[in-house]
Enzyme design. Structure first.
Site, PDB file in Angstrom:
ATOM      1  N   SER A 122       0.618  -1.221  -0.134  1.00  0.00           N
ATOM      2  CA  SER A 122      -0.365  -0.247   0.014  1.00  0.00           C
ATOM      3  C   SER A 122       1.194   1.400   0.199  1.00  0.00           C
ATOM      4  O   SER A 122       2.044   1.072   0.647  1.00  0.00           O
ATOM      5  CB  SER A 122      -0.643   0.206   0.889  1.00  0.00           C
ATOM      6  OG  SER A 122      -1.759   2.174   1.190  1.00  0.00           O
ATOM      7  N   TYR A 135      -2.579  -1.214   9.833  1.00  0.00           N
ATOM      8  CA  TYR A 135      -2.643  -1.077   8.210  1.00  0.00           C
ATOM      9  C   TYR A 135      -1.792  -0.724   7.830  1.00  0.00           C
ATOM     10  O   TYR A 135      -0.869  -1.461   7.279  1.00  0.00           O
ATOM     11  CB  TYR A 135      -3.993  -0.756   7.415  1.00  0.00           C
ATOM     12  CG  TYR A 135      -4.111  -0.744   5.769  1.00  0.00           C
ATOM     13  CD1 TYR A 135      -4.187  -1.860   5.956  1.00  0.00           C
ATOM     14  CD2 TYR A 135      -3.434   0.233   5.108  1.00  0.00           C
ATOM     15  CE1 TYR A 135      -4.334  -2.593   4.736  1.00  0.00           C
ATOM     16  CE2 TYR A 135      -4.054  -0.542   3.774  1.00  0.00           C
ATOM     17  CZ  TYR A 135      -3.928  -1.344   3.049  1.00  0.00           C
ATOM     18  OH  TYR A 135      -4.178  -1.667   2.419  1.00  0.00           O
TER      19      TYR A 135
END
Length: 232
Positions: A122, A135
């Site tokens: 990400s 995350y």
């Protein structure tokens, strides 16, 4: 023709990758919690389930020499209110799931003397993101794991790279927009993206298509950002 496994292949980025690799001529099996046509249902956090799914795929399609780890779970919570169980679940899916799947396919790749692993991380691992510490931590670890595995597995003919997507138009993104968790609408962020458009799952699929190809055999340990210029 090679056999590829794409985790998280039932929707979003994973589904686009699975479709692109199939169009490229590979045998493709998706691994997902949801039912997938021509794939296997498995929880990537469960090593026994992953092993069973891989065994079924080998029986049907042959040894697995391409793996794309696209299964993911996001989360939004202020760190001070983040309980450990939630932290652990996000780490389990996004990081430990990669661990289980790589270990499951490694014997096939080692035996073949050829393998391609692409981990979908990400862009938040590059820029940070408020309320997503669990995350971001998991995806940052995926980038680090990618680099370590590239050095370790290169002599066996296996390349390992990561693709951190930027702002990609997926159901996950739209759910976050509906909950006002993006710090502005999708259109707001488009205006702050150099190429002036939201990313598409197919943009990530195109990068994966190249990284698993024969032509990419001299590329390993790389973090290839696909983000429209938002992170450089």
């Amino acid at each position: 023709m090679k056999t590829a496994v794409v985790t998280g292949g039932a929707s979003g980025i994973g589904q686009a990758i699975a479709r692109r690799l199939a169009a490229d001529g590979h045998h493709v099996a998706a691994l997902d919690l949801s039912d997938t046509e021509g794939g296997e249902t498995a929880d990537v956090t469960d090593p026994a389930a992953v092993a069973a799914a891989l065994a079924a795929i080998r029986t049907r399609l042959g040894p697995v020499t391409i793996l794309v780890n696209a299964a993911g779970l996001d989360g939004f919570k202020r760190f001070a209110r983040l309980d450990f169980a939630t932290w652990q679940r996000v780490i389990d899916v996004n990081l430990n799931g990669v661990f289980h799947c790589v270990q499951a396919v490694l014997p096939d790749m080692t035996a073949a003397g050829w393998g391609r692993i692409v981990n979908i991380s990400s862009s938040s691992a590059q820029s940070g993101q408020p309320f997503m510490s669990h995350y971001v931590a998991a995806k940052s670890a995926v980038n680090g794991l990618t680099k370590a595995l590239a050095l370790e597995l290169g002599p066996a003919g296996i390349t390992v790279n990561a693709v951190p997507p930027g702002f990609i138009d997926t159901p996950m993104l739209r759910r976050a927009e509906e909950r006002d968790l993006l710090g502005g609408s999708v259109e707001y962020h488009v205006e702050r993206t150099p190429v002036r458009r939201v990313g598409r799952p197919e943009d990530i699929a195109a990068a994966c298509s190249f990284l698993v190809s024969e032509e990419a055999g001299y590329i390993t340990g790389q973090i290839l950002g696909v983000n429209g210029g938002r992170n450089t």
